[in-house]
Design an enzyme around this catalytic site. Structure first.
Site, PDB file in Angstrom:
ATOM      1  N   GLY A 128     -10.328   5.280   7.298  1.00  0.00           N
ATOM      2  CA  GLY A 128      -9.797   4.265   6.726  1.00  0.00           C
ATOM      3  C   GLY A 128      -9.024   4.398   5.708  1.00  0.00           C
ATOM      4  N   ASP A 179      -5.306  -2.214   6.717  1.00  0.00           N
ATOM      5  CA  ASP A 179      -4.617  -0.793   6.009  1.00  0.00           C
ATOM      6  C   ASP A 179      -3.081  -0.895   5.013  1.00  0.00           C
ATOM      7  OD1 ASP A 179      -6.207  -0.479   8.726  1.00  0.00           O
ATOM      8  OD2 ASP A 179      -7.258   1.143   7.719  1.00  0.00           O
TER       9      ASP A 179
HETATM   10  O1  MRU Z   1      -8.380   4.486  12.394  1.00  0.00           O
HETATM   11  P1  MRU Z   1      -9.030   3.808  11.460  1.00  0.00           P
HETATM   12  O2  MRU Z   1     -10.210   3.835  11.694  1.00  0.00           O
HETATM   13  O3  MRU Z   1      -8.700   5.044   9.806  1.00  0.00           O
HETATM   14  O4  MRU Z   1      -8.906   2.567  11.574  1.00  0.00           O
HETATM   15  C1  MRU Z   1      -8.548   1.906   9.251  1.00  0.00           C
HETATM   16  C2  MRU Z   1     -10.007   1.058   9.534  1.00  0.00           C
HETATM   17  O5  MRU Z   1     -11.071   1.514   9.182  1.00  0.00           O
HETATM   18  C3  MRU Z   1      -9.931   0.042   8.974  1.00  0.00           C
HETATM   19  O6  MRU Z   1      -8.977  -1.014   9.678  1.00  0.00           O
HETATM   20  C4  MRU Z   1      -9.525   0.413   7.452  1.00  0.00           C
HETATM   21  O7  MRU Z   1      -8.420   1.210   7.299  1.00  0.00           O
HETATM   22  C5  MRU Z   1      -9.627  -1.206   6.971  1.00  0.00           C
HETATM   23  S1  MRU Z   1     -10.029  -0.598   5.518  1.00  0.00           S
HETATM   24  C6  MRU Z   1     -11.537  -0.107   4.786  1.00  0.00           C
END
Ligand code: MRU
Length: 353
Positions: A48, A238
């Site tokens: 995240g 992201d």
């Molecule tokens: O691959 P991850 O689990 O790190 O994916 C990121 C996400 O959970 C989201 O796209 C993201 O970071 C949204 S903002 C909380």
């Protein structure tokens, strides 16, 4: 307040819940070096965008504490080396680079300090990054809550809750705020193939919050928009480019297309630390490709033929023209984003241009 936490600085040790094991097991792990933190980010113990930013900050704090540097120059060199290792852990979420740059810039402003004070400054800055994230998320929740009608049916993709941040959450923070303000809301939770952040993490968090929800496969969202009343889609981000294109978990783009076709408002939600004005367009954002095994296997079980090829982009770009608004702690940016996103870094309030 939740009965779990994503990440904490604990007397010179970084403690994180191992998100790979949720919802079956709630295990916390301790990390003692910046290399271990980088590995935890890479292997998605922590994931995240805002959460990995905070982890990177604490990784720098570990380097500052453990460094054998005898001078400020040696310390600066060690910190740059740690930043390089941490930055390489994952490429797409800009919060990671943002946190590293923030620490390096604070260090540069304090080169006149003595070594123990500089070490303290690095640790304090890392803690500030983590603490601010929770406050910023609560502000995002309040900003976004005005868009959520009582009785809302919401589609949510990926995981954007307390686990993807340091606390409270971004898109899930908006849902949480709506729920806590007494509104009846129901969430259709995209399972979010292949890592199933929606099915495993979002659902777990919504259950703990007592928010009514239903888990769906990613491919069901179009059908649900066609056959049920959906008020809005809420997703995280992201990296937000200067023109409003947004990188988010793979499948977000498909959801945005379906929402556009069905005239369902589609909002991307994130802190301004996810805003990258130095990136002009979405296509400039590096998209992480992850291991084929994430697609080829469910658990330990291989589900595709041995000869089959796999392509596994972990993120996609949703073009600005599919996004109704970008919800941040400083207000809601609306098209044209080139102007509203620049402005939002300076002013508070809703942009309606
Ligand atoms: O691959 P991850 O689990 O790190 O994916 C990121 C996400 O959970 C989201 O796209 C993201 O970071 C949204 S903002 C909380």
């Amino acid at each position: 307040v939740t009965d779990y936490y994503t990440i904490r600085w604990n007397d010179g040790v970084v403690r994180m819940i191992d998100q790979r094991l949720l919802p079956q097991e709630e295990i916390y792990r301790d990390y003692y070096t910046h290399q271990e933190v980088a590995q935890a980010i890479h292997t998605m113990v922590i994931r995240g965008a805002p959460a990995i930013g905070a982890a990177a900050g604490f990784g720098m704090a570990l380097m500052a504490m453990n460094s054998q540097a005898q001078s400020i120059e040696e310390m600066v060199s060690d910190l740059h080396q740690a930043a390089t290792v941490l930055k390489a852990a994952r490429p797409t979420a800009v919060n990671l680079t943002w946190a590293l740059e923030r620490i390096i810039s604070v260090v540069n402003e304090n080169l006149h300090e003595n070594l123990p004070d500089l070490i303290n400054i690095v640790i304090t800055t890392a803690q500030h990054i983590a603490d601010e994230d929770v406050i910023v998320n609560q502000m995002i929740g309040q900003v976004g809550n005005v868009l959520v009608p009582d009785g809302a049916n919401i589609i949510h993709h990926c995981n954007t809750g307390a686990l993807a941040t340091v606390g409270y959450g971004t898109a899930l923070g908006v849902i949480r705020c709506a729920h806590e303000s007494g509104k009846q809301v129901h969430v259709y939770v995209d399972e979010t193939r292949p890592r199933l952040q929606g099915a495993r993490l979002t659902s777990w968090e919504l259950l703990k919050l007592g928010v009514p929800h239903t888990v769906i496969v990613d491919g069901a969202s179009g059908h649900i928009m066609r056959t049920k009343k959906i008020d809005l889609c809420l997703v995280g981000c992201d990296r937000i480019a200067a023109n409003g294109d947004v990188a988010n978990k793979i499948g977000t783009y498909n959801l945005a297309i379906a929402a556009n076709f069905h005239h369902v408002p589609f909002y991307s939600v994130g802190p301004t630390s996810t805003l990258d004005l130095s990136t002009s367009y979405g296509d400039e954002i590096p998209i992480e490709e992850r291991d084929a095994g994430e697609v080829a296997c469910i658990g330990e079980q291989k589900i595709i033929p041995n000869q089959a090829k796999v392509y596994n982009p972990a993120f996609d770009i949703t073009p600005a023209k599919l996004i109704t608004g970008i919800i941040t702690e400083k207000g809601i940016a609306k098209p044209p984003y080139l102007k509203s996103l620049r402005k939002i870094t300076q002013v508070y309030g809703e942009e309606n241009e």
